[in-house]
Motif scaffolding. Structure first.
Motif, PDB file in Angstrom:
ATOM      1  N   PHE A 280       0.772  -1.276   0.052  1.00 40.75           N
ATOM      2  CA  PHE A 280       0.078  -0.061  -0.140  1.00 40.75           C
ATOM      3  C   PHE A 280       0.966   1.424   0.051  1.00 40.75           C
ATOM      4  CE2 PHE A 280      -2.662   3.427   1.550  1.00 40.75           C
ATOM      5  CZ  PHE A 280      -3.831   3.103   1.077  1.00 40.75           C
ATOM      6  N   ILE A 281       2.001   1.214   0.932  1.00 46.05           N
ATOM      7  CA  ILE A 281       2.835   2.422   0.961  1.00 46.05           C
ATOM      8  C   ILE A 281       3.296   2.482  -0.465  1.00 46.05           C
ATOM      9  CG2 ILE A 281       4.841   3.338   2.025  1.00 46.05           C
ATOM     10  CD1 ILE A 281       3.720   2.009   4.708  1.00 46.05           C
ATOM     11  N   ILE A 282       4.264   1.526  -0.900  1.00 42.23           N
ATOM     12  CA  ILE A 282       4.856   1.739  -2.265  1.00 42.23           C
ATOM     13  C   ILE A 282       4.177   2.081  -3.301  1.00 42.23           C
ATOM     14  CG2 ILE A 282       6.339   0.297  -3.826  1.00 42.23           C
ATOM     15  CD1 ILE A 282       7.298  -1.445  -1.283  1.00 42.23           C
ATOM     16  N   VAL A 283       2.722   1.450  -3.425  1.00 44.91           N
ATOM     17  CA  VAL A 283       2.195   1.807  -4.932  1.00 44.91           C
ATOM     18  C   VAL A 283       1.532   3.087  -4.482  1.00 44.91           C
ATOM     19  CG1 VAL A 283       0.091   1.104  -5.681  1.00 44.91           C
ATOM     20  CG2 VAL A 283       1.433  -0.632  -5.232  1.00 44.91           C
ATOM     21  N   ALA A 284       1.237   3.494  -3.167  1.00 41.69           N
ATOM     22  CA  ALA A 284       0.578   5.029  -3.056  1.00 41.69           C
ATOM     23  C   ALA A 284       1.649   5.934  -3.350  1.00 41.69           C
ATOM     24  CB  ALA A 284       0.147   5.233  -1.496  1.00 41.69           C
ATOM     25  N   LEU A 285       3.039   5.741  -2.968  1.00 40.62           N
ATOM     26  CA  LEU A 285       4.069   6.649  -3.190  1.00 40.62           C
ATOM     27  C   LEU A 285       4.259   6.655  -4.909  1.00 40.62           C
ATOM     28  CD1 LEU A 285       6.439   5.963  -0.137  1.00 40.62           C
ATOM     29  CD2 LEU A 285       4.992   8.007  -0.610  1.00 40.62           C
ATOM     30  N   ALA A 286       4.539   5.524  -5.191  1.00 40.17           N
ATOM     31  CA  ALA A 286       4.760   5.587  -6.686  1.00 40.17           C
ATOM     32  C   ALA A 286       3.662   6.142  -7.451  1.00 40.17           C
ATOM     33  CB  ALA A 286       4.793   4.018  -7.152  1.00 40.17           C
ATOM     34  N   THR A 287       2.515   5.922  -7.054  1.00 44.90           N
ATOM     35  CA  THR A 287       1.502   6.620  -7.930  1.00 44.90           C
ATOM     36  C   THR A 287       1.423   8.303  -7.639  1.00 44.90           C
ATOM     37  OG1 THR A 287      -0.238   6.170  -6.194  1.00 44.90           O
ATOM     38  CG2 THR A 287      -0.088   4.719  -8.461  1.00 44.90           C
ATOM     39  N   ILE A 288       1.701   8.618  -6.435  1.00 48.27           N
ATOM     40  CA  ILE A 288       1.656  10.053  -6.225  1.00 48.27           C
ATOM     41  C   ILE A 288       2.932  10.439  -7.138  1.00 48.27           C
ATOM     42  CG2 ILE A 288       2.509  11.853  -4.390  1.00 48.27           C
ATOM     43  CD1 ILE A 288       1.076   9.905  -2.531  1.00 48.27           C
ATOM     44  N   PHE A 289       3.995   9.988  -7.067  1.00 46.71           N
ATOM     45  CA  PHE A 289       5.003  10.341  -7.690  1.00 46.71           C
ATOM     46  C   PHE A 289       4.661  10.577  -9.306  1.00 46.71           C
ATOM     47  CE2 PHE A 289       7.736   8.926  -3.994  1.00 46.71           C
ATOM     48  CZ  PHE A 289       7.586  10.152  -3.318  1.00 46.71           C
ATOM     49  N   TYR A 290       4.072   9.397  -9.841  1.00 45.59           N
ATOM     50  CA  TYR A 290       3.894   9.314 -11.422  1.00 45.59           C
ATOM     51  C   TYR A 290       3.094  10.659 -11.512  1.00 45.59           C
ATOM     52  CZ  TYR A 290       2.428   7.581 -15.704  1.00 45.59           C
ATOM     53  OH  TYR A 290       2.163   7.634 -17.114  1.00 45.59           O
ATOM     54  N   ASN A 291       1.880  10.848 -10.633  1.00 52.75           N
ATOM     55  CA  ASN A 291       1.084  11.719 -10.967  1.00 52.75           C
ATOM     56  C   ASN A 291       1.707  13.061 -10.986  1.00 52.75           C
ATOM     57  OD1 ASN A 291      -0.888  10.001 -11.183  1.00 52.75           O
ATOM     58  ND2 ASN A 291      -1.728  10.306  -9.289  1.00 52.75           N
ATOM     59  N   PHE A 292       2.536  13.353 -10.110  1.00 52.08           N
ATOM     60  CA  PHE A 292       3.327  14.554  -9.954  1.00 52.08           C
ATOM     61  C   PHE A 292       4.405  14.891 -11.185  1.00 52.08           C
ATOM     62  CE2 PHE A 292       7.508  16.697  -8.637  1.00 52.08           C
ATOM     63  CZ  PHE A 292       6.890  18.055  -8.377  1.00 52.08           C
ATOM     64  N   LEU A 293       4.991  13.879 -11.639  1.00 54.61           N
ATOM     65  CA  LEU A 293       6.085  13.847 -12.694  1.00 54.61           C
ATOM     66  C   LEU A 293       5.512  13.952 -14.065  1.00 54.61           C
ATOM     67  CD1 LEU A 293       8.751  11.218 -11.377  1.00 54.61           C
ATOM     68  CD2 LEU A 293       9.023  13.821 -11.490  1.00 54.61           C
ATOM     69  N   GLN A 294       4.177  13.297 -14.258  1.00 50.37           N
ATOM     70  CA  GLN A 294       3.586  13.186 -15.536  1.00 50.37           C
ATOM     71  C   GLN A 294       3.570  14.471 -16.545  1.00 50.37           C
ATOM     72  OE1 GLN A 294       0.422  14.065 -16.733  1.00 50.37           O
ATOM     73  NE2 GLN A 294       0.885  13.360 -18.921  1.00 50.37           N
ATOM     74  N   PRO A 295       3.017  15.704 -15.773  1.00 48.57           N
ATOM     75  CA  PRO A 295       3.016  16.812 -16.376  1.00 48.57           C
ATOM     76  C   PRO A 295       4.492  17.488 -16.712  1.00 48.57           C
ATOM     77  CG  PRO A 295       1.384  16.958 -14.511  1.00 48.57           C
ATOM     78  CD  PRO A 295       2.633  15.757 -14.370  1.00 48.57           C
ATOM     79  N   ARG A 296       5.374  16.918 -16.066  1.00 49.05           N
ATOM     80  CA  ARG A 296       6.669  17.553 -16.059  1.00 49.05           C
ATOM     81  C   ARG A 296       7.715  16.874 -17.004  1.00 49.05           C
ATOM     82  NH1 ARG A 296       4.362  18.393 -11.643  1.00 49.05           N
ATOM     83  NH2 ARG A 296       4.550  20.364 -10.562  1.00 49.05           N
ATOM     84  N   ILE A 297       7.573  15.633 -17.087  1.00 46.23           N
ATOM     85  CA  ILE A 297       8.567  14.825 -18.121  1.00 46.23           C
ATOM     86  C   ILE A 297       7.713  13.797 -19.086  1.00 46.23           C
ATOM     87  CG2 ILE A 297      10.067  14.800 -16.309  1.00 46.23           C
ATOM     88  CD1 ILE A 297       9.572  11.889 -15.656  1.00 46.23           C
ATOM     89  N   GLY A 298       6.466  13.958 -18.966  1.00 44.67           N
ATOM     90  CA  GLY A 298       5.621  13.072 -19.944  1.00 44.67           C
ATOM     91  C   GLY A 298       5.258  11.727 -19.296  1.00 44.67           C
ATOM     92  N   GLY A 299       4.223  11.073 -19.472  1.00 35.99           N
ATOM     93  CA  GLY A 299       3.657   9.744 -18.913  1.00 35.99           C
ATOM     94  C   GLY A 299       4.038   8.625 -19.705  1.00 35.99           C
ATOM     95  N   ILE A 300       3.699   7.434 -19.308  1.00 40.25           N
ATOM     96  CA  ILE A 300       4.156   6.322 -20.179  1.00 40.25           C
ATOM     97  C   ILE A 300       3.112   6.201 -21.186  1.00 40.25           C
ATOM     98  CG2 ILE A 300       3.839   3.816 -20.226  1.00 40.25           C
ATOM     99  CD1 ILE A 300       4.606   3.792 -17.096  1.00 40.25           C
ATOM    100  N   LYS A 301       3.778   5.932 -22.511  1.00 41.19           N
ATOM    101  CA  LYS A 301       2.849   5.912 -23.674  1.00 41.19           C
ATOM    102  C   LYS A 301       2.810   4.595 -24.469  1.00 41.19           C
ATOM    103  CE  LYS A 301       3.909  10.750 -25.351  1.00 41.19           C
ATOM    104  NZ  LYS A 301       4.684  11.022 -23.837  1.00 41.19           N
ATOM    105  N   LEU A 302       1.511   4.221 -24.438  1.00 37.97           N
ATOM    106  CA  LEU A 302       1.430   2.813 -24.882  1.00 37.97           C
ATOM    107  C   LEU A 302       0.485   2.660 -26.137  1.00 37.97           C
ATOM    108  CD1 LEU A 302      -0.249   1.509 -21.453  1.00 37.97           C
ATOM    109  CD2 LEU A 302       2.240   1.154 -22.352  1.00 37.97           C
ATOM    110  N   VAL A 303       0.765   1.736 -27.026  1.00 36.51           N
ATOM    111  CA  VAL A 303       0.020   1.641 -28.058  1.00 36.51           C
ATOM    112  C   VAL A 303      -1.058   0.443 -27.819  1.00 36.51           C
ATOM    113  CG1 VAL A 303      -0.245   0.695 -30.524  1.00 36.51           C
ATOM    114  CG2 VAL A 303       1.596   2.140 -30.039  1.00 36.51           C
ATOM    115  N   LEU A 304      -2.616   1.017 -27.850  1.00 42.96           N
ATOM    116  CA  LEU A 304      -3.401   0.005 -27.160  1.00 42.96           C
ATOM    117  C   LEU A 304      -4.212  -0.535 -28.398  1.00 42.96           C
ATOM    118  CD1 LEU A 304      -4.600   1.765 -24.033  1.00 42.96           C
ATOM    119  CD2 LEU A 304      -3.183  -0.266 -24.226  1.00 42.96           C
ATOM    120  N   GLU A 305      -4.805  -1.749 -28.450  1.00 44.24           N
ATOM    121  CA  GLU A 305      -5.738  -2.396 -29.694  1.00 44.24           C
ATOM    122  C   GLU A 305      -7.048  -2.961 -28.992  1.00 44.24           C
ATOM    123  OE1 GLU A 305      -5.130  -5.531 -32.657  1.00 44.24           O
ATOM    124  OE2 GLU A 305      -3.918  -3.832 -33.272  1.00 44.24           O
TER     125      GLU A 305
END
Length: 305
Positions: A280-305
């Motif tokens: 819970f702690i690890i995932v919560a921290l990772a998602t918080i940092f992801y949401n913080f970093l995404q506008p600044r460095i860009g998020g993960i990009k996927l090709v979905l089908e």
């Protein structure tokens, strides 16, 4: 209505940058906690002034080096994982996501377990190739040096009828070493990874209708989709609950192997609680940092089908 989306391709550069950045931040937090822990111990030890000074110098090095090491190591590992995924997915199929709106409702078991187990096996093979060839070369060198050294010792001591060691044992070990790392380790990595990921997907599909699944918010990007936001609580709760079940199973099996059923029950509860809190702690921290970093460095990009 659940809509099945397959991850056909992972953009390696955004995935590597985001993964490495999150790992570096988590490593920085871990380094601070390590320094504080040992510093607290030093503070309670009488006459440990010199030790405290050593901890202070070492702590500064850890706080700087640990995040840097995590960042650069993850650059390599994340890029290799993304590259292997993109090479293997067209052949065995990519990860499929059962989406209902923004919520990940289900994980088709075979698609998740097969592709991730294949990636784990190839990564293990690459590591095993290095370990196997390096270790085998050293052991072969030793097996060649032993008879030469034995003969030199026998000549220097004028020993007669002395049995000169042949080094055959090390030669045999070198072959076994290479076989273990290059062949057996990738096979075991595939089997255990497949079982582990399959169990995670199975329990995710069983538990998520009761607690709610993690949410993945995508936005259209050039030639694919960008993961722009991961709501923290749904991600942390869903993954930690599934991990708690897996932890309980691991604890129970480990306890049963001791031959004591009471120990098995205690370990079942202990591991379930420990896995829940930890993930819970690890995932919560990772998602918080992801949401913080995404506008600044860009998020993960996927090709979905």
């Amino acid at each position: 209505m659940v809509d099945i989306k397959e991850i056909k391709h992972i953009r390696a550069a955004p995935f590597t940058l985001m993964s490495s950045s999150i790992h570096a931040i988590l490593a920085f937090i871990a380094a601070i906690l390590i320094v504080l822990f040992f510093g607290s111990i030093a503070a309670f030890i009488p006459g440990a002034g010199m030790f405290a000074a050593f901890i202070a110098v070492l702590g500064l090095a850890i706080i700087i080096l640990y995040p840097l090491t995590a960042f650069f190591w993850n650059i390599l590992s994340a890029f290799v994982v993304a590259l292997l995924y993109n090479l293997i997915a067209p052949k065995v199929g990519g990860i499929k996501l059962g989406m209902e709106g923004d919520e990940l409702k289900s994980l088709p078991v075979v698609s998740v377990a097969l592709i991730l187990a294949c990636v784990a096996a190839v990564v293990t093979f690459l590591i095993g190739l290095y370990m196997g060839l390096a270790g085998s070369s050293v052991l072969s060198l030793i097996s060649g040096v032993i008879p030469i050294a034995g003969a030199a010792v026998a000549n220097a001591t004028n020993a007669t009828n002395a049995t000169v060691p042949t080094g055959g044992l090390f030669g045999a070990i070198s072959g076994i070493w290479a076989l273990f790392w290059i062949i057996l380790m990738p096979i075991m990595a595939f089997i255990f990874s497949f079982i582990g990921y399959a169990l995670f997907a199975i329990f995710y599909n069983i538990i998520i209708p009761k607690v709610g699944g993690m949410k993945l918010i995508f936005a259209e990007a050039v030639n694919g989709f960008e993961l722009t936001n991961i709501p923290v609580v749904p991600a942390a709760l869903s993954i930690s609950v599934v991990s708690a079940v897996l932890g309980a199973i691991y604890g129970f099996i480990s306890g049963i192997m001791t031959g004591d059923f009471v120990v098995a029950i205690i370990w079942l509860v202990m591991y379930a609680i420990m896995y829940f809190i930890m993930y819970f702690i690890i995932v919560a921290l990772a998602t918080i940092f992801y949401n913080f970093l995404q506008p600044r460095i860009g998020g993960i990009k996927l090709v979905l089908e």
